[in-house]
Design a protein around this motif. Structure first.
Motif, short mmCIF file in Angstrom:
data_model
loop_
_atom_site.label_atom_id
_atom_site.label_comp_id
_atom_site.label_asym_id
_atom_site.label_seq_id
_atom_site.Cartn_x
_atom_site.Cartn_y
_atom_site.Cartn_z
N THR A 152 8.06 1.60 -0.19
CA THR A 152 7.01 2.34 0.48
C THR A 152 7.05 3.77 -0.03
O THR A 152 6.92 4.71 0.71
CB THR A 152 7.22 2.28 1.99
OG1 THR A 152 7.54 0.95 2.32
CG2 THR A 152 5.96 2.67 2.73
N TYR B 189 0.86 7.80 -4.67
CA TYR B 189 -0.14 8.71 -4.15
C TYR B 189 -0.12 10.07 -4.86
O TYR B 189 -0.94 10.93 -4.56
CB TYR B 189 0.08 8.95 -2.65
CG TYR B 189 -0.28 7.77 -1.75
CD1 TYR B 189 -0.21 7.89 -0.37
CD2 TYR B 189 -0.67 6.55 -2.27
CE1 TYR B 189 -0.52 6.85 0.47
CE2 TYR B 189 -0.99 5.48 -1.44
CZ TYR B 189 -0.91 5.64 -0.06
OH TYR B 189 -1.21 4.60 0.78
N ILE C 139 -0.63 9.00 6.00
CA ILE C 139 -1.14 9.57 4.76
C ILE C 139 -2.10 8.55 4.18
O ILE C 139 -1.69 7.43 3.85
CB ILE C 139 0.00 9.89 3.77
CG1 ILE C 139 0.93 10.93 4.40
CG2 ILE C 139 -0.56 10.39 2.45
CD1 ILE C 139 2.10 11.34 3.53
N LYS D 208 9.54 -7.74 5.61
CA LYS D 208 9.43 -8.12 4.20
C LYS D 208 8.81 -9.51 4.08
O LYS D 208 8.05 -9.79 3.16
CB LYS D 208 10.80 -8.09 3.50
CG LYS D 208 11.19 -6.69 3.05
CD LYS D 208 12.27 -6.69 1.98
CE LYS D 208 13.65 -6.88 2.59
NZ LYS D 208 14.73 -6.64 1.60
N SER E 234 3.79 -2.97 1.84
CA SER E 234 5.24 -2.80 1.72
C SER E 234 5.82 -2.15 2.96
O SER E 234 5.09 -1.60 3.79
CB SER E 234 5.57 -1.97 0.48
OG SER E 234 4.91 -0.73 0.54
N VAL E 235 7.12 -2.26 3.07
CA VAL E 235 7.85 -1.70 4.20
C VAL E 235 9.18 -1.20 3.66
O VAL E 235 9.62 -1.65 2.59
CB VAL E 235 8.03 -2.78 5.29
CG1 VAL E 235 8.95 -3.89 4.82
CG2 VAL E 235 8.50 -2.19 6.60
N ASP E 236 9.81 -0.25 4.37
CA ASP E 236 11.12 0.22 3.90
C ASP E 236 12.11 0.27 5.05
O ASP E 236 11.79 -0.12 6.17
CB ASP E 236 10.98 1.57 3.18
CG ASP E 236 10.55 2.68 4.12
OD1 ASP E 236 10.13 3.74 3.62
OD2 ASP E 236 10.64 2.50 5.35
N ASN F 14 8.78 2.45 7.64
CA ASN F 14 7.53 3.03 7.18
C ASN F 14 6.70 1.86 6.66
O ASN F 14 7.25 0.88 6.15
CB ASN F 14 7.73 4.02 6.03
CG ASN F 14 8.49 5.26 6.45
OD1 ASN F 14 8.42 5.69 7.60
ND2 ASN F 14 9.23 5.84 5.51
N ILE F 15 5.38 1.95 6.81
CA ILE F 15 4.50 0.85 6.43
C ILE F 15 3.42 1.34 5.48
O ILE F 15 2.86 2.41 5.69
CB ILE F 15 3.82 0.25 7.71
CG1 ILE F 15 4.85 -0.51 8.53
CG2 ILE F 15 2.66 -0.65 7.37
CD1 ILE F 15 4.36 -0.88 9.92
N LYS F 16 3.15 0.55 4.47
CA LYS F 16 2.01 0.84 3.60
C LYS F 16 1.01 -0.30 3.80
O LYS F 16 1.37 -1.47 3.67
CB LYS F 16 2.45 0.88 2.14
CG LYS F 16 2.41 2.25 1.53
CD LYS F 16 2.79 2.17 0.07
CE LYS F 16 2.34 3.40 -0.67
NZ LYS F 16 2.74 3.33 -2.09
N LEU F 17 -0.23 0.06 4.12
CA LEU F 17 -1.27 -0.93 4.32
C LEU F 17 -2.33 -0.79 3.24
O LEU F 17 -2.62 0.30 2.79
CB LEU F 17 -1.96 -0.74 5.68
CG LEU F 17 -1.16 -1.01 6.95
CD1 LEU F 17 -2.03 -0.74 8.17
CD2 LEU F 17 -0.64 -2.44 6.99
N CYS G 230 -3.20 3.25 3.12
CA CYS G 230 -2.49 4.34 3.75
C CYS G 230 -1.01 4.05 3.90
O CYS G 230 -0.56 2.91 3.85
CB CYS G 230 -3.11 4.68 5.12
SG CYS G 230 -2.98 3.37 6.33
N PHE G 231 -0.27 5.15 4.08
CA PHE G 231 1.16 5.12 4.34
C PHE G 231 1.33 5.56 5.78
O PHE G 231 0.78 6.59 6.18
CB PHE G 231 1.86 6.11 3.39
CG PHE G 231 3.25 6.49 3.79
CD1 PHE G 231 3.48 7.56 4.66
CD2 PHE G 231 4.34 5.80 3.29
CE1 PHE G 231 4.77 7.92 5.02
CE2 PHE G 231 5.63 6.17 3.65
CZ PHE G 231 5.85 7.23 4.52
N ILE G 232 2.04 4.78 6.58
CA ILE G 232 2.25 5.12 7.99
C ILE G 232 3.73 5.36 8.21
O ILE G 232 4.56 4.48 7.92
CB ILE G 232 1.75 3.99 8.91
CG1 ILE G 232 0.26 3.73 8.67
CG2 ILE G 232 2.00 4.35 10.37
CD1 ILE G 232 -0.26 2.49 9.36
N ARG G 233 4.06 6.54 8.76
CA ARG G 233 5.47 6.87 8.99
C ARG G 233 5.98 5.99 10.13
O ARG G 233 5.34 5.86 11.17
CB ARG G 233 5.58 8.35 9.37
CG ARG G 233 6.97 8.92 9.14
CD ARG G 233 6.97 10.41 9.31
NE ARG G 233 8.18 11.04 8.84
CZ ARG G 233 9.26 11.27 9.57
NH1 ARG G 233 9.28 10.90 10.84
NH2 ARG G 233 10.31 11.87 9.07
#
Lengths: 129, 93
Positions: A14, A19, A80, B8, B31-33, B37-40, B60-63
């Motif tokens: 992630t 970006y 973001i 995952k 993805s995830v970490d 954190n999540i990326k959609l 987007c990236f979500i904290r």
């Protein structure tokens, strides 16, 4: 995420690396919306935005207030988002106004919320359902 | 690590992430970490009219720290495998 991601990390990372140098929308915990180009980031989601501006929206009015080079502390970051350059950033009916006008609109909105809050407080003693 | 592994397994599935600021975003889990954190990708905001600034956001990236819920497809994951993994993790801890 303490070092640069290797090729094997790309598929399930992630990382904000994809970006970099893109125009992004950053939502902050206090409700502010910042736009800018991502130049740097780290594992805490601290970020550097170049050419940043704050997009203030009140109802159908909006204003982009320029801020310059910004460093954002990651704990304040909600989201973001990558802006799709082929799409409109805002609905067509929204009207761009000056900074003075948007501040006036923000105050009016705040006063209306405060009034609503105080009226509710005064009604509470009635104990209505 | 359990929930990291869990997410995952869900990469590629449609999820709806509800944030602590009440924003709800539907999208494909990219993805995830370890911080969750999540990326959609291919995102759509649930109440689009209320959030005009999100109109052109597609990825987007979500904290992780701002997530309240992640709503999953009912057949998203085998619940028994998850159950076993949890018992194993609890035994080890």
């Amino acid at each position: 995420m303490s070092s640069w991601a290797g090729p094997e990390d790309v598929f399930l990372s992630t990382s904000l690396a994809s970006y970099l140098d893109k125009k992004l929308l950053v939502l902050l915990r206090d409700g502010r919306k910042l736009l800018g180009i991502l130049r740097s980031f780290d594992q805490f989601a601290n970020a550097v935005l170049e050419g940043a501006c704050e997009r203030v929206i009140v109802g159908d009015l909006y204003c982009d207030i320029p801020l310059g080079l910004y460093v954002i502390r990651g704990e304040n970051v909600v989201l973001i988002g990558e802006l799709d350059l082929e799409k409109e950033e805002l609905p067509a009916h929204m009207i761009s106004v000056s900074a003075t006008e948007i501040r006036r609109a923000q105050k009016a909105e705040r006063d209306a919320t405060d009034l609503k809050g105080s009226m509710r407080k005064r009604m509470e003693f009635l104990d209505l359902d | 690590m359990l929930f990291f592994s869990y997410f995952k397994e869900l990469v590629g599935k449609e999820v709806t992430v509800e944030l602590k600021n009440d924003l709800e975003i539907r999208g494909t889990l990219h993805s995830v970490d370890q911080y969750l954190n999540i990326k959609l990708e291919n995102t759509r905001v649930v109440d689009q009219d209320k959030y005009p600034h999100m109109l052109s956001v597609r990825n987007c990236f979500i904290r992780g720290s701002v997530v309240r819920y992640v709503q999953l497809p009912p057949d998203g994951v085998d619940i028994d495998i998850l159950h076993d993994a949890t018992r194993r993790e609890a035994r080890g801890a």
